[in-house]
Write a protein that holds these residues in place. Sequence first.
Motif, PDB file in Angstrom:
ATOM      1  N   ASP A 201     -12.237   4.524   1.829  1.00  0.00           N
ATOM      2  CA  ASP A 201     -11.684   3.471   2.684  1.00  0.00           C
ATOM      3  C   ASP A 201     -10.859   2.440   1.927  1.00  0.00           C
ATOM      4  OD1 ASP A 201     -14.605   3.300   4.880  1.00  0.00           O
ATOM      5  OD2 ASP A 201     -12.889   4.670   4.811  1.00  0.00           O
ATOM      6  N   SER A 202     -11.145   2.277   0.665  1.00  0.00           N
ATOM      7  CA  SER A 202     -10.452   1.252  -0.121  1.00  0.00           C
ATOM      8  C   SER A 202      -9.715   1.900  -1.278  1.00  0.00           C
ATOM      9  CB  SER A 202     -11.449   0.227  -0.672  1.00  0.00           C
ATOM     10  OG  SER A 202     -12.080  -0.456   0.373  1.00  0.00           O
ATOM     11  N   THR A 203      -8.521   1.410  -1.526  1.00  0.00           N
ATOM     12  CA  THR A 203      -7.705   1.930  -2.621  1.00  0.00           C
ATOM     13  C   THR A 203      -7.066   0.787  -3.405  1.00  0.00           C
ATOM     14  OG1 THR A 203      -5.775   2.118  -1.178  1.00  0.00           O
ATOM     15  CG2 THR A 203      -7.143   4.090  -1.424  1.00  0.00           C
ATOM     16  N   GLN A 204      -6.654   1.105  -4.607  1.00  0.00           N
ATOM     17  CA  GLN A 204      -5.981   0.133  -5.474  1.00  0.00           C
ATOM     18  C   GLN A 204      -4.902   0.873  -6.235  1.00  0.00           C
ATOM     19  OE1 GLN A 204      -6.809  -3.031  -5.444  1.00  0.00           O
ATOM     20  NE2 GLN A 204      -5.805  -3.897  -7.228  1.00  0.00           N
ATOM     21  N   TYR A 205      -3.748   0.215  -6.419  1.00  0.00           N
ATOM     22  CA  TYR A 205      -2.625   0.841  -7.106  1.00  0.00           C
ATOM     23  C   TYR A 205      -2.036  -0.093  -8.146  1.00  0.00           C
ATOM     24  CZ  TYR A 205      -2.641   4.210  -3.257  1.00  0.00           C
ATOM     25  OH  TYR A 205      -3.001   5.170  -2.344  1.00  0.00           O
ATOM     26  N   ALA A 206      -1.515   0.504  -9.191  1.00  0.00           N
ATOM     27  CA  ALA A 206      -0.697  -0.251 -10.125  1.00  0.00           C
ATOM     28  C   ALA A 206       0.611  -0.607  -9.426  1.00  0.00           C
ATOM     29  CB  ALA A 206      -0.419   0.579 -11.371  1.00  0.00           C
ATOM     30  N   ASP A 207       1.160  -1.758  -9.781  1.00  0.00           N
ATOM     31  CA  ASP A 207       2.410  -2.202  -9.151  1.00  0.00           C
ATOM     32  C   ASP A 207       3.527  -1.174  -9.333  1.00  0.00           C
ATOM     33  OD1 ASP A 207       2.001  -5.754  -9.925  1.00  0.00           O
ATOM     34  OD2 ASP A 207       1.234  -4.520  -8.284  1.00  0.00           O
TER      35      ASP A 207
END
Length: 120
Positions: free
Chosen positions: A56-62
């Motif tokens: 449900d949750s994600t994170q990405y490098a710019d």
Amino acid sequence: QVQLVESGGGLVQAGGSLRLSCAASGRSFSRYTMGWFRQAPGKVREFVAAVAWSGDSTQYADSVKGRFTISRDNAKNTGYLQMTSLKPEDTAVYYCAEGLAAWIDGYDYWGQGTQVTVSS
């Protein structure tokens, strides 16, 4: 014994797409955060993206936001990194990792890596 095996790397032209897979075994994959990292020649390993155990949750490098999408299929014990609009600067060895991680830190296990080469 936990094993992570990446696949799907290769040579692609700039603007193209690739989908990396990470097959996990040895413990309950669905309990852990999964991340993708990369290391280019002469550079330190850097965070690319991560997905929480639930998906449900994600994170990405710019540097990859809007171009890469991380996902997982807990029923198949497999994670994915869909990469689009690839650039030459995306060239690197890509590694998947698994652990009780806070996105960037805290991974217990790593795969052996898969090479992605983007030609200009």
